[in-house]
Design a protein around this motif. Structure first.
Motif: not given
Length: 394
Positions: A148-152, A132-133, A303-316
């Motif tokens: 956020a729910l997708s990752t969990r 559903v997500n 110190v580190s800054l991480t940025t992700r850009y999702y183009f699909g689900g939690a693994d994309d």
């Protein structure tokens, strides 16, 4: 009640009721004002739904049910009524029934789909919740709460997972020979959370080494979960032992916070403390992390800054990381915490990665990084790393 309604129309009473509820938490007054408004305008459905919500917040469940039932009889095409009713019934089996009824009329409703995901998650129907997500994110890719729910849900839905990784590390000055790192892991979803067993291999300084590791991600509540880690090696190529623990908190506004420690055991123990905060925003995820290492009345930090850009689900997604200093979680360079505490020396790093889900149960990923490392006082060299990996869920 009549005293509240003197010389005011339904819209004004509704505004006063919202002010009483949201600004003063005076639900009794808000209920009285809403009822007075409905005496003037009995077909004002928005006020009726608000009255049902007020009963819900006041734990007047029977009155809330009666209110929502009456709305759905007289106005069955009012989407927000299904959302409000579903929230009322969130903790019992009727919640799914109400939400599904609403989705038959509004199959692409963003709030109803999100509520269904949460209900299925709490019913431990993780696979259905994930499906559903996924539908929700396809329709509304900017929904950061669903992101956020997708990752969990990815971690909760798969009972089993095997993984393999390989990293090649090249030094232009610091060492003559490249390093080779590899790992094989198995993850099992249990009643308390995910448990991971891992065997790490490394060839450093033309010498082979093996490390055994175990991770666990126990779920504590809807808000909190933890990370636990232990590891052992007898070869000198890895730390002799390692341990770690973190407490994670799922916060409002699609945020997450973490605090914990890492312990690396060489000839002497090195304690590192960590804290991070993460935020989902539409199709992006941002995470700011620091590692603090006390030593000799001073504290070294990275110190580190991480940025992700999702183009699909939690693994994309694609990810970019920039930072300074060493990370004890990075097998490619955490050995540098040994040998006279070189973690005090300066370093800067950048990494770019790509992760992709294939055929529903396969994940491939690749990451390349560059680190400019001060390995002796005022002497710097570059460290190049490229890593690839594969995961299979079943």
């Amino acid at each position: 009640t009549s005293a509240y309604g003197q010389d005011y129309g339904a819209d004004e009473l509704f505004a006063m009721a919202r002010e009483a509820a949201f600004e003063h938490k005076d639900y009794d007054k808000a209920i009285a004002l809403s009822k007075q408004a409905l005496e003037q305008s009995p077909d004002y459905t928005e006020i009726s739904v608000f009255l049902g919500r007020l009963y819900t917040w006041s734990d007047k469940v029977i009155l809330a049910r009666e209110t929502f039932d009456n709305i759905l009889i007289t106005t069955p095409d009012y989407e927000d009524a299904y959302v409000a009713y579903g929230n009322l019934e969130f903790w019992n089996n009727k919640a799914l029934e109400v939400v599904n009824k609403g989705l038959t009329r509004y199959p692409q409703s963003e709030p109803l789909l999100l509520l269904k995901v949460k209900i299925l998650r709490d019913l431990k129907e993780y696979k259905q919740a994930q499906e559903v997500n996924k539908q929700l994110l396809e329709l509304y890719p900017g929904n950061d709460e669903a992101r956020a729910l997708s990752t969990r849900l990815v971690a909760l839905a798969a009972k089993n997972q095997i993984g393999v990784t390989y990293d090649y590390v090249y030094f232009d000055k610091q060492y003559n020979d490249p390093w080779h790192l590899a790992s094989v892991s198995y993850t099992r979803q249990t009643k308390i959370g995910s448990v991971v067993g891992r065997i790490n291999y490394a060839n450093r300084f033309l010498t082979d080494g093996i490390q055994f590791e175990a991770d666990a991600y126990p779920s504590i509540s809807k808000t909190f979960y933890a990370y636990l880690n232990v590891g052992y090696s007898a070869d000198g190529i890895f730390p002799k032992y390692r341990a770690g623990a973190s407490l994670y908190a799922n916060l409002p506004w699609s945020m997450e916070a973490e605090a914990g420690f890492r312990l690396l055991g060489f000839d002497e123990e090195t304690w590192i403390y960590t804290a991070s905060v993460g935020k989902y925003y539409k199709s992006f995820w941002f995470n700011l992390r620091t590692f603090l290492t006390p030593s000799n009345n001073s504290v070294s930090q990275s110190v580190s800054l991480t940025t992700r850009y999702y183009f699909g689900g939690a693994d994309d997604y694609i990810n970019l990381r920039i930072g300074t200093g060493l990370s004890p979680d990075n097998q490619a360079n955490n050995l540098l915490y040994n040998n006279g505490n070189p973690y005090k020396l300066k370093s800067n790093n950048i990494a770019l990665g790509y992760r992709k889900l294939l055929w529903e149960t396969n994940v491939v990923f690749i990451e390349a990084s560059l680190e400019n490392q001060e390995y002796l006082p005022n002497v710097k060299g570059n460290q190049f790393n490229i890593g690839v990996g594969y995961l299979k869920r079943f």
